[in-house]
Design a protein around this motif. Structure first.
Motif, PDB file in Angstrom:
ATOM      1  N   SER A  34      50.922  47.078  42.809  1.00 20.19           N
ATOM      2  CA  SER A  34      50.681  45.729  43.321  1.00 20.19           C
ATOM      3  C   SER A  34      49.286  45.588  43.932  1.00 20.19           C
ATOM      4  O   SER A  34      48.796  44.482  44.082  1.00 20.19           O
ATOM      5  N   LYS A  35      48.654  46.696  44.266  1.00 18.65           N
ATOM      6  CA  LYS A  35      47.310  46.657  44.853  1.00 18.65           C
ATOM      7  C   LYS A  35      46.220  46.482  43.798  1.00 18.65           C
ATOM      8  O   LYS A  35      45.250  45.789  44.010  1.00 18.65           O
ATOM      9  N   TRP A  36      46.354  47.167  42.659  1.00 20.92           N
ATOM     10  CA  TRP A  36      45.250  47.176  41.694  1.00 20.92           C
ATOM     11  C   TRP A  36      45.563  46.508  40.359  1.00 20.92           C
ATOM     12  O   TRP A  36      44.659  46.030  39.677  1.00 20.92           O
ATOM     13  N   LEU A  37      46.818  46.431  39.968  1.00 16.96           N
ATOM     14  CA  LEU A  37      47.154  45.885  38.655  1.00 16.96           C
ATOM     15  C   LEU A  37      46.742  44.420  38.479  1.00 16.96           C
ATOM     16  O   LEU A  37      46.193  44.064  37.432  1.00 16.96           O
ATOM     17  N   PRO A  38      46.946  43.535  39.470  1.00 22.35           N
ATOM     18  CA  PRO A  38      46.515  42.139  39.276  1.00 22.35           C
ATOM     19  C   PRO A  38      45.012  42.006  39.024  1.00 22.35           C
ATOM     20  O   PRO A  38      44.584  41.197  38.198  1.00 22.35           O
ATOM     21  N   VAL A  39      44.225  42.804  39.718  1.00 23.93           N
ATOM     22  CA  VAL A  39      42.771  42.757  39.520  1.00 23.93           C
ATOM     23  C   VAL A  39      42.420  43.268  38.127  1.00 23.93           C
ATOM     24  O   VAL A  39      41.634  42.663  37.399  1.00 23.93           O
ATOM     25  N   PHE A  40      43.036  44.370  37.731  1.00 18.86           N
ATOM     26  CA  PHE A  40      42.799  44.927  36.402  1.00 18.86           C
ATOM     27  C   PHE A  40      43.196  43.943  35.307  1.00 18.86           C
ATOM     28  O   PHE A  40      42.465  43.751  34.338  1.00 18.86           O
ATOM     29  N   MET A  41      44.344  43.288  35.476  1.00 17.38           N
ATOM     30  CA  MET A  41      44.836  42.344  34.467  1.00 17.38           C
ATOM     31  C   MET A  41      43.959  41.089  34.387  1.00 17.38           C
ATOM     32  O   MET A  41      43.911  40.444  33.345  1.00 17.38           O
ATOM     33  N   ALA A  42      43.272  40.751  35.455  1.00 16.36           N
ATOM     34  CA  ALA A  42      42.408  39.562  35.453  1.00 16.36           C
ATOM     35  C   ALA A  42      41.078  39.823  34.755  1.00 16.36           C
ATOM     36  O   ALA A  42      40.396  38.883  34.343  1.00 16.36           O
ATOM     37  N   SER A 100      39.736  35.000  43.243  1.00 16.85           N
ATOM     38  CA  SER A 100      40.820  34.745  44.196  1.00 16.85           C
ATOM     39  C   SER A 100      41.614  36.018  44.465  1.00 16.85           C
ATOM     40  O   SER A 100      41.962  36.313  45.611  1.00 16.85           O
ATOM     41  N   GLU A 101      41.876  36.778  43.426  1.00 13.76           N
ATOM     42  CA  GLU A 101      42.620  38.026  43.561  1.00 13.76           C
ATOM     43  C   GLU A 101      41.830  39.032  44.406  1.00 13.76           C
ATOM     44  O   GLU A 101      42.382  39.687  45.290  1.00 13.76           O
ATOM     45  N   LEU A 102      40.533  39.142  44.145  1.00  9.89           N
ATOM     46  CA  LEU A 102      39.694  40.060  44.912  1.00  9.89           C
ATOM     47  C   LEU A 102      39.616  39.648  46.382  1.00  9.89           C
ATOM     48  O   LEU A 102      39.678  40.492  47.275  1.00  9.89           O
ATOM     49  N   GLU A 103      39.479  38.360  46.637  1.00  6.59           N
ATOM     50  CA  GLU A 103      39.421  37.871  48.017  1.00  6.59           C
ATOM     51  C   GLU A 103      40.723  38.165  48.748  1.00  6.59           C
ATOM     52  O   GLU A 103      40.724  38.570  49.909  1.00  6.59           O
TER      53      GLU A 103
END
Length: 113
Positions: A34-42, A100-103
């Protein structure tokens, strides 16, 4: 057909500006998806969006994977075009989602200190 490998160092004698931008992410806790997957997927949709909108000045990207690190090497036509995109003036849908995900992750990190 295999690509030919040229040994040695090479440079480009270009009459035009070119910008090389290096960005990446490190995965500190591999199983904290949950920490890194959303950023990777974006990342992938944003890069696809840049390729489809060449008028932004984006030329090419190279992706490198190592054990816990993902690095993107991006090539842009000019610093002005890169800066214009990077500062959000023309960020398209997927670029805004990544930012937004990074922020959100940064705010979460700051609150954990």
């Amino acid at each position: 057909m295999a690509k030919k490998i040229y040994s040695g160092c090479y440079t480009v004698d270009s009459k035009e500006d070119i910008v090389v931008f290096i960005i990446g992410m490190r995965i500190n806790k591999l199983f904290s998806f949950s920490k890194w997957l959303p950023v990777f997927m974006a990342m992938s949709p944003m890069i696809k969006e840049l390729y489809l909108n060449k008028e932004l000045g984006f030329l090419h990207t190279e992706v490198s994977f190592s054990w816990k690190t993902i690095t993107l090497l991006q090539y842009w036509k000019s610093f002005k075009q890169f800066e214009f995109y990077a500062k959000g003036a023309v960020h398209l849908k997927h670029g805004r989602n990544l930012i937004s995900e990074l922020e959100a992750k940064y705010e979460e990190f700051k609150s954990s200190l």
